[in-house]
Scaffold this motif. Structure first.
Motif, PDB file in Angstrom:
ATOM      1  N   ALA A 183       0.834  -1.203   0.000  1.00  0.00           N
ATOM      2  CA  ALA A 183       0.000   0.000   0.000  1.00  0.00           C
ATOM      3  C   ALA A 183       0.865   1.249   0.000  1.00  0.00           C
ATOM      4  O   ALA A 183       1.942   1.278   0.582  1.00  0.00           O
ATOM      5  CB  ALA A 183      -0.912  -0.005   1.223  1.00  0.00           C
ATOM      6  N   GLN A 184       0.384   2.269  -0.657  1.00  0.00           N
ATOM      7  CA  GLN A 184       1.098   3.535  -0.713  1.00  0.00           C
ATOM      8  C   GLN A 184       0.145   4.678  -0.390  1.00  0.00           C
ATOM      9  O   GLN A 184      -1.070   4.565  -0.548  1.00  0.00           O
ATOM     10  CB  GLN A 184       1.729   3.746  -2.096  1.00  0.00           C
ATOM     11  CG  GLN A 184       2.739   2.670  -2.485  1.00  0.00           C
ATOM     12  CD  GLN A 184       3.929   2.602  -1.554  1.00  0.00           C
ATOM     13  OE1 GLN A 184       4.436   3.622  -1.089  1.00  0.00           O
ATOM     14  NE2 GLN A 184       4.395   1.390  -1.270  1.00  0.00           N
ATOM     15  N   GLY A 185       0.716   5.788   0.057  1.00  0.00           N
ATOM     16  CA  GLY A 185      -0.085   6.981   0.306  1.00  0.00           C
ATOM     17  C   GLY A 185      -1.196   6.732   1.310  1.00  0.00           C
ATOM     18  O   GLY A 185      -1.026   6.056   2.317  1.00  0.00           O
ATOM     19  N   GLY A 186      -2.368   7.274   0.995  1.00  0.00           N
ATOM     20  CA  GLY A 186      -3.504   7.175   1.894  1.00  0.00           C
ATOM     21  C   GLY A 186      -4.076   5.781   2.026  1.00  0.00           C
ATOM     22  O   GLY A 186      -4.922   5.537   2.896  1.00  0.00           O
ATOM     23  N   GLY A 187      -3.632   4.843   1.196  1.00  0.00           N
ATOM     24  CA  GLY A 187      -4.144   3.484   1.299  1.00  0.00           C
ATOM     25  C   GLY A 187      -3.463   2.648   2.363  1.00  0.00           C
ATOM     26  O   GLY A 187      -3.903   1.528   2.651  1.00  0.00           O
ATOM     27  N   ALA A 188      -2.396   3.162   2.958  1.00  0.00           N
ATOM     28  CA  ALA A 188      -1.661   2.405   3.965  1.00  0.00           C
ATOM     29  C   ALA A 188      -2.179   2.710   5.365  1.00  0.00           C
ATOM     30  O   ALA A 188      -2.468   3.859   5.701  1.00  0.00           O
ATOM     31  CB  ALA A 188      -0.174   2.728   3.887  1.00  0.00           C
ATOM     32  N   ARG A 189      -2.279   1.656   6.187  1.00  0.00           N
ATOM     33  CA  ARG A 189      -2.662   1.824   7.585  1.00  0.00           C
ATOM     34  C   ARG A 189      -1.591   1.324   8.538  1.00  0.00           C
ATOM     35  O   ARG A 189      -1.703   1.511   9.746  1.00  0.00           O
ATOM     36  CB  ARG A 189      -3.991   1.093   7.856  1.00  0.00           C
ATOM     37  CG  ARG A 189      -5.133   1.610   6.990  1.00  0.00           C
ATOM     38  CD  ARG A 189      -6.470   1.024   7.378  1.00  0.00           C
ATOM     39  NE  ARG A 189      -6.861   1.468   8.712  1.00  0.00           N
ATOM     40  CZ  ARG A 189      -8.004   1.100   9.304  1.00  0.00           C
ATOM     41  NH1 ARG A 189      -8.832   0.285   8.661  1.00  0.00           N
ATOM     42  NH2 ARG A 189      -8.316   1.535  10.496  1.00  0.00           N
ATOM     43  N   ALA A 190      -0.567   0.690   8.024  1.00  0.00           N
ATOM     44  CA  ALA A 190       0.576   0.239   8.817  1.00  0.00           C
ATOM     45  C   ALA A 190       1.770   0.087   7.882  1.00  0.00           C
ATOM     46  O   ALA A 190       1.617  -0.021   6.664  1.00  0.00           O
ATOM     47  CB  ALA A 190       0.278  -1.077   9.538  1.00  0.00           C
ATOM     48  N   VAL A 191       2.962   0.056   8.468  1.00  0.00           N
ATOM     49  CA  VAL A 191       4.203  -0.077   7.721  1.00  0.00           C
ATOM     50  C   VAL A 191       4.983  -1.258   8.284  1.00  0.00           C
ATOM     51  O   VAL A 191       5.011  -1.478   9.498  1.00  0.00           O
ATOM     52  CB  VAL A 191       5.063   1.199   7.827  1.00  0.00           C
ATOM     53  CG1 VAL A 191       6.317   1.078   6.969  1.00  0.00           C
ATOM     54  CG2 VAL A 191       4.262   2.431   7.448  1.00  0.00           C
TER      55      VAL A 191
END
Length: 216
Positions: free
Chosen positions: A9-17
């Motif tokens: 996921a990138q940008g606003g689509g990510a909720r964790a790293v």
């Protein structure tokens, strides 16, 4: 190729790293095929650091620390810290899970014990401390850090004694620790370990903590 591999996921689509560190003689692309391809975490951004020459340091993890190993380990920790900082800068405010396999798991443990900026959880798949208990090693693990540590009684690189010593040090440092030892498992990431990594990442995508409660 050079530089970290960025996937998921990138940008606003990510909720964790998740920063996922490869082992000796491996590459980010192998972590992609061996681990990421077995996960279903569309809301996680992945950063896969790349070791120069395919190894983070030359010595075995269970060798006594020498001046050369300490220097190589310090450089590897700086490399990892830069990738962690870049991941946080790209995804500000998101929880970050630091994970690694084999030498990557050992490096991730050393990162946490060295008191570097802490992840929200640490997943060390077949890992131990670098060096031996008699060595002067950092002991600055953040208290209550969620840690998942795995090993095998048949692993050719991380003896079960080194796994147990790492578990003891994590316990003494007051980590929120879960350990799994898999009898007869080879030097690989087993399905139960993938399931646990999946659960940890799912937890951070849906809430701010992890219970590390996946079945074995």
């Amino acid at each position: 190729m050079s530089g970290a591999l960025r996937l998921g996921a990138q940008g606003g689509g990510a909720r964790a790293v998740c920063v996922l560190v490869h082992g000796r003689g491996q590459s980010p692309e192998e972590m992609q095929s061996h681990i990421l391809s077995r996960l279903d975490v569309p809301e996680v951004a992945f950063v896969l650091p790349r070791a120069p020459g395919g190894a983070w340091y030359a010595a075995k993890a269970v060798d006594r620390l020498t001046a050369d190993t300490r220097a190589a380990l310090s450089a590897a920790l700086d490399h990892l810290a830069a990738d962690v900082a870049a991941a946080r800068a790209a995804h500000p405010g998101l929880p970050l899970v630091l994970a690694g396999f084999s030498q990557g798991a050992c490096l991730s443990l050393e990162y946490a014990f060295a008191g570097r900026p802490a992840p929200q959880a640490l997943v060390a798949l077949t890992g131990c401390r670098v060096g031996v208990p008699a060595d002067d090693r950092p002991q600055s693990l953040p208290p209550l850090l969620p840690v998942y540590l795995t090993g095998s009684d048949k692993d050719p690189w991380i003896p079960v004694t080194a796994f147990a010593e790492a578990a003891l040090e994590l316990g003494l440092a007051r980590a929120q620790l879960r350990t799994d030892l898999f009898p007869d498992r080879g030097h690989e990431v087993s399905d139960p370990e993938i399931t646990m990594l999946q659960r940890v990442l799912d937890d951070f995508c849906t809430r701010s903590a992890t219970g590390m409660a996946a079945p074995r």
